[in-house]
Design an enzyme around this catalytic site. Structure first.
Site, PDB file in Angstrom:
ATOM      1  N   HIS A   1       0.752  -0.953   0.043  1.00 15.32           N
ATOM      2  CA  HIS A   1       0.165   0.218   0.386  1.00 15.32           C
ATOM      3  C   HIS A   1       0.970   1.337  -0.331  1.00 15.32           C
ATOM      4  O   HIS A   1       0.494   2.436   0.424  1.00 15.32           O
ATOM      5  CB  HIS A   1      -0.882  -0.246   1.253  1.00 15.32           C
ATOM      6  CG  HIS A   1      -2.393  -0.779   0.718  1.00 15.32           C
ATOM      7  ND1 HIS A   1      -2.593  -1.785   0.322  1.00 15.32           N
ATOM      8  CD2 HIS A   1      -3.510  -0.437   0.475  1.00 15.32           C
ATOM      9  CE1 HIS A   1      -3.056  -2.899   0.247  1.00 15.32           C
ATOM     10  NE2 HIS A   1      -4.247  -1.382   0.195  1.00 15.32           N
TER      11      HIS A   1
ATOM     12  N   ASP B   1      -5.927   5.027   9.916  1.00 10.54           N
ATOM     13  CA  ASP B   1      -7.904   5.439   9.545  1.00 10.54           C
ATOM     14  C   ASP B   1      -7.571   3.444   8.488  1.00 10.54           C
ATOM     15  O   ASP B   1      -9.248   3.567   8.697  1.00 10.54           O
ATOM     16  CB  ASP B   1      -7.389   6.095   8.273  1.00 10.54           C
ATOM     17  CG  ASP B   1      -7.098   7.271   9.272  1.00 10.54           C
ATOM     18  OD1 ASP B   1      -7.463   7.567   9.945  1.00 10.54           O
ATOM     19  OD2 ASP B   1      -7.509   8.395   8.501  1.00 10.54           O
TER      20      ASP B   1
ATOM     21  N   GLU C   1      -9.629  14.168  14.327  1.00 13.53           N
ATOM     22  CA  GLU C   1      -9.113  14.309  13.388  1.00 13.53           C
ATOM     23  C   GLU C   1      -9.505  15.156  12.606  1.00 13.53           C
ATOM     24  O   GLU C   1     -10.686  16.262  13.233  1.00 13.53           O
ATOM     25  CB  GLU C   1      -9.673  13.086  12.482  1.00 13.53           C
ATOM     26  CG  GLU C   1      -8.266  11.988  12.334  1.00 13.53           C
ATOM     27  CD  GLU C   1      -8.136  11.158  11.480  1.00 13.53           C
ATOM     28  OE1 GLU C   1      -8.898  11.223  10.285  1.00 13.53           O
ATOM     29  OE2 GLU C   1      -7.502   9.912  11.243  1.00 13.53           O
TER      30      GLU C   1
END
Ligand code: FAD
Length: 526
Positions: A103, A168, A284
């Site tokens: 990723h 996240d 956030e």
């Protein structure tokens, strides 16, 4: 030093390995000498299959492509140690990159003409790998570096426990996030994931297989955390656990004024004691811009009936700032959590009438990005280029950044559609002995431009990213990249700043032949 790969000896090395693979088909392991058995065993786990090579040549970014000569599918850490030993003792060594879930967005887990270690293969081999083992009495989980955080969550929840610091998105490996930092809305209070590790097993670039912790092989421990894969391959991490909450009260507040938005964020993160019951559990923030819907792939949150009035607000102001906070609850606190949240909201300066709330299970909250991923996958929009830019910015300069970048470059170029995150964290929750690089100020912001683009439009986003970096350099904003990507040694030296000497020294100490994670292009960029 890993050489450039025109060298015949390098090809000989790969040739030998692939040859051993073919020999295996006709000879019995018992016919070979003891030391060759390991080579034969290693060779059976190396693949030169075009599909394995193709998949190891790509990552989530979809921008960089670099082909390895082979892919190792280890079933145990010993396979990785054997591969590193083979390269380390070769007259011309080859590069080796651990690939977690691929990723990365800039080829960081690639090894051009070298060998990519497909860490996920170990997850399929529970007998020899570390897997996920939980100590209920001592409140920790021993987790293989190849494990996905979603699997760590599910395994620990079975015992009513969970780690405290998350990313996240949970379909990332433990080894991959610990090589960067692992940040999310919990970081202001619990620190990044790298601040929540008790010990690790690591195979260094010299093929030493070591356990390290703050007390044992501590130099290696701190080097590896945030170390961009440069010092060793993490095969096990011991992660502390706490009793898991049952659910979360999840609130979003909208602001048209950046200064009120950041003032409230900073006020809220000032309560950050791990045991402080009045502290938030997550904070956030993000930008809402004109993109048709106030929701994006990372989360659907706002009630449909409110979309039109949010959209007209965005149209009026160009950018709306969204503060997102969470408070956990369990059976004991479920009756008081609403009152506590009300107290938190008192005195905040969000726009009246623009407060939205949800009550969801803990796992649903942590795994909130997954549904967006599945939706994009079903539309063929997940495997597109991702020209991301992730930054850390000192608190004292975040307002200049807003004026010059959000309200300047981003609005002028008008191409940004993906999520843009902006939220603060506390430096004291990080450990400076670790390799991760952050700004010097006590409070700093992370800003993430998480762009998705078309296959022929990613360069426009790259130009915007370059513009943003140029603006920061020109105006003296002391920005640090998170998930960094540079192409010259000078840029890397500048990135690490006062940490460069230590970083370099550790490289000579733990990976003197510069084998590991060549895709980061830190020591092999010429
Ligand atoms: P890879 O991309 O496979 O590897 C990354 C680097 O680590 C490479 O250099 C590789 O060689 C090295 N490496 C991998 N495994 C090991 C190991 N076992 N030992 C040593 N080195 C190793 N990051 C955050 O902090 N917070 C977020 O909220 C967040 N959200 C994300 C959401 C999405 C959709 C995506 C795509 C990424 C997100 N990231 C986030 C970034 C992510 O943490 C990094 O890209 C991370 O490197 C990805 O993990 P991976 O397992 O895929 O690692």
């Amino acid at each position: 030093m890993v050489m450039s790969f025109q060298f015949p000896a390098y090809f000989t090395a790969i040739f030998i390995i692939t040859r051993v693979m073919s020999i295996m088909k006709i000879s019995k392991p018992l016919d070979v000498h003891h030391k060759d058995i390991r080579a034969v065993d290693l060779a059976t786990k190396l693949s030169v299959d075009p599909s394995a090579i193709e998949s190891a040549s790509r990552d989530f970014g979809g921008i960089v492509k670099a082909e390895p000569e082979a892919v190792l599918h280890p079933s145990a850490p010993q396979d990785i140690a054997a591969l590193i030993k083979f390269s380390y003792s070769n007259s011309v060594p080859f590069g080796i990159a651990a690939k977690g879930h691929g990723h990365s967005v800039r080829g960081q887990a690639m090894a051009e003409n070298g060998v990519v270690v497909d860490m996920r293969s170990m997850a399929n081999n529970r007998r020899n790998g570390t897997g996920i083992r939980i100590s209920i009495d001592r409140l920790y989980a021993d987790v293989g570096g190849e494990q996905l955080w979603i699997d760590v969550l599910n395994a620990t929840l079975e015992y009513g426990l969970a780690p405290v610091s998350w990313t996240d998105y949970l379909y990332l490996t433990v080894g991959g996030t610990l090589s960067n930092a692992g940040i999310s809305g919990q970081t202001f209070r619990y620190g990044p994931q790298i601040s929540n590790v008790l010990e690790m097993d690591v195979i260094t670039g010299k093929a030493d297989f070591l356990t390290c912790s703050p007390r044992m092989n501590s130099e290696l421990f701190y080097a590896v955390l945030g170390g961009l894969g440069q010092f060793g391959i993490i095969t096990r991490a011991r992660i502390p656990l706490q009793p898991a909450p049952k659910g979360v009260k999840w609130v979003r507040l909208l602001y048209d004024d950046f200064s009120s938005f950041t003032k409230d964020q900073e006020l809220l993160i000032s309560k950050n004691g791990r045991k402080d019951k009045s502290a938030l559990d997550y904070l956030e923030g993000s930008l809402l811009m004109d993109q048709g819907s106030p929701d994006n792939w990372r989360s659907s949150f706002f009630p449909h009936k409110d979309h039109p009035r949010i959209i007209s607000l965005i149209t009026k102001h160009g950018i709306i700032y969204c503060l997102e906070i969470v408070k956990h609850y369990d059976d004991r606190t479920k009756h008081t959590v609403d009152k506590e949240m009300k107290q938190v909201l008192q005195g905040l300066n969000y726009m009246p009438g623009f407060m939205f709330g949800k009550d969801v299970g803990y796992e649903e909250f942590l795994n909130r990005v997954r549904s967006g991923e599945l939706k994009l996958k079903s539309q063929g929009l997940w495997d597109v280029p991702h020209p991301w830019l992730n930054l850390f910015i000192p608190k004292s300069q975040i307002s200049d950044f807003n004026n010059g970048v959000f309200r300047g470059i981003v609005l002028e170029r008008n191409i940004t559609t993906g999520p843009v995150l902006v939220y603060p964290m506390n430096r004291q929750k990080w450990d400076d002995r670790m390799s991760a690089v952050i700004p010097d100020e006590e409070i700093f912001y992370t800003v993430g431009f998480l762009h998705s683009s078309g296959f022929d439009t990613w360069e426009a986003f790259e130009d915007q990213n370059k513009d943003i970096m140029r603006f920061c350099n020109k105006t003296g904003i002391l920005v640090k990249q998170y998930l960094p990507h540079y192409s010259t040694k000078e840029e890397w030296v500048h990135h690490f700043g006062s940490k460069w000497k230590v970083f370099q020294h550790r490289k000579y100490q733990f990976d003197p032949r510069m084998l590991l994670s060549p895709g980061q292009r830190i020591f092999n960029n010429n």
